[in-house]
Design an enzyme around this catalytic site. Structure first.
Site, PDB file in Angstrom:
ATOM      1  N   HIS A  29      21.500 -34.339  29.566  1.00  0.00           N
ATOM      2  CA  HIS A  29      21.729 -32.923  29.245  1.00  0.00           C
ATOM      3  C   HIS A  29      22.506 -32.809  27.932  1.00  0.00           C
ATOM      4  O   HIS A  29      23.741 -32.905  27.912  1.00  0.00           O
ATOM      5  CB  HIS A  29      22.494 -32.263  30.402  1.00  0.00           C
ATOM      6  CG  HIS A  29      22.539 -30.769  30.320  1.00  0.00           C
ATOM      7  ND1 HIS A  29      22.217 -29.944  31.373  1.00  0.00           N
ATOM      8  CD2 HIS A  29      22.870 -29.933  29.308  1.00  0.00           C
ATOM      9  CE1 HIS A  29      22.339 -28.685  31.019  1.00  0.00           C
ATOM     10  NE2 HIS A  29      22.747 -28.648  29.758  1.00  0.00           N
ATOM     11  N   ASP A  81      20.542 -28.110  19.337  1.00  0.00           N
ATOM     12  CA  ASP A  81      21.269 -27.165  18.471  1.00  0.00           C
ATOM     13  C   ASP A  81      22.749 -27.082  18.828  1.00  0.00           C
ATOM     14  O   ASP A  81      23.474 -26.254  18.265  1.00  0.00           O
ATOM     15  CB  ASP A  81      20.617 -25.770  18.507  1.00  0.00           C
ATOM     16  CG  ASP A  81      20.426 -25.227  19.915  1.00  0.00           C
ATOM     17  OD1 ASP A  81      20.476 -26.009  20.878  1.00  0.00           O
ATOM     18  OD2 ASP A  81      20.211 -24.005  20.047  1.00  0.00           O
ATOM     19  N   GLY A 126      20.410 -20.347  28.349  1.00  0.00           N
ATOM     20  CA  GLY A 126      20.891 -19.027  27.951  1.00  0.00           C
ATOM     21  C   GLY A 126      21.783 -18.435  29.012  1.00  0.00           C
ATOM     22  O   GLY A 126      22.159 -19.115  29.965  1.00  0.00           O
ATOM     23  N   HIS A 181      19.075 -24.821  34.335  1.00  0.00           N
ATOM     24  CA  HIS A 181      20.501 -24.512  34.234  1.00  0.00           C
ATOM     25  C   HIS A 181      20.844 -23.583  35.406  1.00  0.00           C
ATOM     26  O   HIS A 181      20.355 -22.448  35.459  1.00  0.00           O
ATOM     27  CB  HIS A 181      20.808 -23.736  32.954  1.00  0.00           C
ATOM     28  CG  HIS A 181      21.072 -24.573  31.745  1.00  0.00           C
ATOM     29  ND1 HIS A 181      20.076 -25.070  30.958  1.00  0.00           N
ATOM     30  CD2 HIS A 181      22.243 -24.975  31.172  1.00  0.00           C
ATOM     31  CE1 HIS A 181      20.617 -25.747  29.953  1.00  0.00           C
ATOM     32  NE2 HIS A 181      21.920 -25.705  30.056  1.00  0.00           N
ATOM     33  N   GLU A 195      26.310 -22.675  36.850  1.00  0.00           N
ATOM     34  CA  GLU A 195      27.281 -22.911  35.774  1.00  0.00           C
ATOM     35  C   GLU A 195      28.195 -21.678  35.674  1.00  0.00           C
ATOM     36  O   GLU A 195      29.359 -21.736  36.010  1.00  0.00           O
ATOM     37  CB  GLU A 195      26.538 -23.149  34.456  1.00  0.00           C
ATOM     38  CG  GLU A 195      27.460 -23.328  33.246  1.00  0.00           C
ATOM     39  CD  GLU A 195      26.703 -23.364  31.923  1.00  0.00           C
ATOM     40  OE1 GLU A 195      25.532 -22.967  31.885  1.00  0.00           O
ATOM     41  OE2 GLU A 195      27.312 -23.767  30.917  1.00  0.00           O
TER      42      GLU A 195
HETATM   43  O1  LIG Z   1      25.660 -24.700  28.851  1.00  0.00           O
HETATM   44  C1  LIG Z   1      24.734 -23.948  28.511  1.00  0.00           C
HETATM   45  N1  LIG Z   1      24.273 -23.004  29.366  1.00  0.00           N
HETATM   46  C2  LIG Z   1      23.246 -22.171  29.057  1.00  0.00           C
HETATM   47  N2  LIG Z   1      22.646 -22.197  27.869  1.00  0.00           N
HETATM   48  C3  LIG Z   1      23.081 -23.089  26.970  1.00  0.00           C
HETATM   49  C4  LIG Z   1      24.107 -23.987  27.236  1.00  0.00           C
HETATM   50  N3  LIG Z   1      24.310 -24.730  26.145  1.00  0.00           N
HETATM   51  C5  LIG Z   1      23.421 -24.324  25.230  1.00  0.00           C
HETATM   52  N4  LIG Z   1      22.686 -23.320  25.717  1.00  0.00           N
HETATM   53  C6  LIG Z   1      21.638 -22.561  25.043  1.00  0.00           C
HETATM   54  C7  LIG Z   1      21.990 -22.217  23.608  1.00  0.00           C
HETATM   55  C8  LIG Z   1      20.958 -22.919  22.796  1.00  0.00           C
HETATM   56  O2  LIG Z   1      20.567 -22.176  21.660  1.00  0.00           O
HETATM   57  C9  LIG Z   1      19.812 -23.098  23.763  1.00  0.00           C
HETATM   58  C10 LIG Z   1      18.813 -24.183  23.433  1.00  0.00           C
HETATM   59  O3  LIG Z   1      19.400 -25.405  23.236  1.00  0.00           O
HETATM   60  O4  LIG Z   1      20.461 -23.341  24.992  1.00  0.00           O
HETATM   61 ZN   LIG Z   2      23.278 -26.867  28.787  1.00  0.00          ZN
END
Ligand SMILES: O=c1[nH]cnc2c1ncn2[C@H]1C[C@H](O)[C@@H](CO)O1
Ligand SMILES: [Zn+2]
Length: 364
Positions: free
Chosen positions: A22, A26, A183, A210, A213
């Site tokens: 994970h 970006d 997201g 996801h 969280e």
């Molecule tokens: O931890 C996360 N939770 C939900 N979305 C996330 C997390 N870390 C990054 N993202 C999102 C922001 C990025 O632009 C997108 C793609 O990698 O995924």
């Molecule tokens: Zn993530």
């Protein structure tokens, strides 16, 4: 007497073979790369000093809110719009992970975020894959062997998941091994994308979600029972279904199911600390869940935003939770068992890389 139950030093952790499931493409750019590209394309940054920019990302992400945390991605996504920049970012990602001792990684990205300057989704994906192949070769020339596979994300708040999932299937033999949704979690339940997950299952394709969280048990339940997720991104809120006030801890129906079915939890302690799930590694549920023998894995999530690496996440577990070589080897094997590459390839990394290196380094 074996040393496997001893605590490794930070320097040994760095050399141990690591597996990462994970990590967001970006969320792991080198600060200097952001500055170089931003200057070329005229994107305004909070600062043009690499050390200050690194600190800006880390401190901006310390807000305790996932929504505010995600706002910082505007700057990383802005510099990933040209083909050559995507290739560079992916190449540097592979090289940086390999320098940290990662031997297997699944790095995820939402291609829909990097088509603002006219790339098609397919061109964006091909640029990512090209960068990983270049990075693997560059790592090799530095004496590091790494395999970097790609996961494609659909953004929960957009309507592109089905298209992205179809591309994940189309590119499944070119380095894309699965799909995810990312997201903001609150207000965007996994079941919003149920058709897409059903499509992926019909295609025998792999996906993680996801869940658990920033939102609790209903999100985890939907991800597993309605959508059929093979793994959970974070999944940390499964603790809401565990009563730790009893010895042994009492598990509810959902947490029992997750443990019995060996559902892998892609845990990311530093990221969780920043978004307010726990206040330290010592208090993060990872160690408790590992003790209860959930299939936990340890991950970086966003190396830039958390100023972290796999070595740092693991070293903090050693320092704050007294983790030993054995604990680290267990989460590493858990990760490889849960990887989306074919079974015999997973076994081969476990048997020919992880076990021998742990045996060797722990006996030093
Ligand atoms: O931890 C996360 N939770 C939900 N979305 C996330 C997390 N870390 C990054 N993202 C999102 C922001 C990025 O632009 C997108 C793609 O990698 O995924
Ligand atoms: Zn993530």
């Amino acid at each position: 007497m074996s040393n496997i139950t001893k605590k490794p030093t930070a320097e040994q952790v760095k050399r141990l073979p690591k597996a990462l499931l994970h990590d967001h493409l970006d969320g792991g750019l080198r600060p200097q790369t952001i500055i170089d590209i931003a200057k070329e394309i005229g994107h305004e940054l909070p600062t043009y000093d690499a050390a200050e920019l690194a600190e800006w990302f880390r401190s901006s992400c310390d807000s305790g809110s996932l929504v505010l945390y995600l706002e910082t991605f505007a700057h990383t996504v802005a510099v990933m719009q040209r083909r050559q920049d995507i290739v560079r970012v992916a190449r540097e990602c592979a090289v940086d992970l390999a320098r940290d001792g990662v031997v297997y990684a699944e790095v995820r990205m939402a291609p829909e975020l990097i088509t603002e300057k006219g790339l098609t989704l397919a061109q964006a994906i091909e640029a990512i894959l090209e960068g990983f192949r270049e990075g693997e070769a560059e790592a090799k020339s530095e004496g590091n062997t790494i395999r970097v596979m790609s996961l494609l994300c659909g953004m929960r708040q957009n309507q592109l998941s089905q298209v992205v999932a179809e591309l994940a299937v189309k590119y499944r033999d070119q380095g894309v091994v699965g799909f995810d949704i990312a997201g903001p979690e609150d207000g965007f339940p996994p079941s919003d994308q149920l058709d897409t997950f059903e499509y992926l299952r019909r295609e025998n394709a792999h996906f993680t979600i996801h869940a658990g969280e920033a939102y609790g048990l209903p999100s985890i339940w939907e991800a597993i029972q309605l959508c059929g997720a093979e793994r959970l991104g974070h999944g940390v809120r499964i603790t809401d279904d565990i009563d730790f006030n009893h010895t042994p801890a009492r598990l509810g129906r959902l947490s029992s199911y997750v443990r019995d079915r060996r559902v892998p939890l892609e845990m990311c302690p530093s990221s969780n600390i920043q978004t307010g799930v726990a206040d330290s590694f010592a208090h993060h549920p990872l160690a408790k869940l590992a003790k209860l023998r959930f299939r936990v894995t340890i991950n970086t999530d966003n190396r830039l935003m958390s100023a972290t690496s796999m070595s740092r996440e693991m070293t903090e577990m050693v320092n704050q939770c007294d983790w030993t070589f054995q604990d680290l080897q267990r989460v590493t094997i858990n990760a490889l068992k849960s990887a989306f590459i074919p079974f015999e390839e997973r076994l081969s990394i476990i048997e020919s890389v992880v076990k021998p290196q742990y045996a060797k380094i722990s006996e030093e």
